[in-house]
Scaffold this motif. Structure first.
Motif, PDB file in Angstrom:
ATOM      1  N   ASP A 101      86.812 109.335  44.257  1.00 32.71           N
ATOM      2  CA  ASP A 101      85.586 108.811  43.834  1.00 32.71           C
ATOM      3  C   ASP A 101      85.481 108.800  42.235  1.00 32.71           C
ATOM      4  OD1 ASP A 101      85.021 107.770  46.285  1.00 32.71           O
ATOM      5  OD2 ASP A 101      83.888 109.632  46.905  1.00 32.71           O
ATOM      6  N   ARG A 139      81.048 108.564  42.313  1.00 35.08           N
ATOM      7  CA  ARG A 139      80.100 108.264  43.271  1.00 35.08           C
ATOM      8  C   ARG A 139      80.136 109.432  44.183  1.00 35.08           C
ATOM      9  NH1 ARG A 139      82.566 103.267  45.764  1.00 35.08           N
ATOM     10  NH2 ARG A 139      84.224 104.538  45.861  1.00 35.08           N
ATOM     11  N   THR A 140      78.723 109.760  44.444  1.00 32.82           N
ATOM     12  CA  THR A 140      78.722 111.048  45.369  1.00 32.82           C
ATOM     13  C   THR A 140      78.244 110.435  46.542  1.00 32.82           C
ATOM     14  OG1 THR A 140      76.167 110.681  44.809  1.00 32.82           O
ATOM     15  CG2 THR A 140      77.702 112.420  43.482  1.00 32.82           C
ATOM     16  N   LYS A 141      78.812 111.247  47.813  1.00 36.08           N
ATOM     17  CA  LYS A 141      78.266 110.977  49.175  1.00 36.08           C
ATOM     18  C   LYS A 141      77.593 112.005  49.807  1.00 36.08           C
ATOM     19  CE  LYS A 141      82.868 108.529  49.871  1.00 36.08           C
ATOM     20  NZ  LYS A 141      84.009 108.606  50.318  1.00 36.08           N
TER      21      LYS A 141
END
Length: 151
Positions: A101, A139-141
């Motif tokens: 990511d 991108r963080t989840k």
């Protein structure tokens, strides 16, 4: 007699499926982080070209470009990999970001001559170092929720 036609594979290059797609940052929840790295040796022209090709590139492809560049010597290849690995590990440790990511958004190389002020003829004793500025998008989840036990 009925003639059978072979099936077309849906995973080919014309199927529209791509392995790693650079995200549209206006639509997704991405964040950015900028790192500035001081590189004390002189960068070769091949290394500068490779680094400048990382604009808007997925990190996996950037590392792949360094690993399979046959024009770099082994020392410079290891140094360029260290330049990329260091901020990636920082992002992974600080924000728990998955390796898949992370994208390189911008990269700049600023070469600065190191001048010896005590010598009159500065042109002979110039050492050069570089500041490499890398801006990553990531991108963080959300972490997966822990399921409640049944009993």
């Amino acid at each position: 007699m009925v003639k059978k036609t072979p099936r077309k594979s849906s995973s080919g290059p014309k199927s529209g499926k791509r392995g790693f797609v650079y995200p549209d940052f206006e639509l997704t929840a991405t964040k950015s982080k900028t790192f500035q790295i001081k590189y004390k040796k002189k960068l070769s022209t091949v290394a500068k070209l490779i680094l400048s090709s990382f604009h808007n590139k997925y990190i996996y492809y950037a590392i792949d470009d360094i690993l399979y560049s046959f024009q770099l010597n082994s020392t410079e290849r290891e140094n360029l990999l260290a330049i990329l690995y260091s901020p990636i590990l920082s992002l992974q440790n600080s924000f728990s970001i998955n390796f898949f990511d992370i994208w390189v958004h911008e990269i700049y190389v600023n070469e600065v001559p190191k001048i010896n002020r005590f010598l009159k003829n500065d042109s002979l004793n110039l050492e050069q170092f570089s500041y490499i500025t890398i801006k990553f998008y990531y991108r963080t989840k959300l972490p997966p929720k822990k399921r409640d036990s049944l009993w």
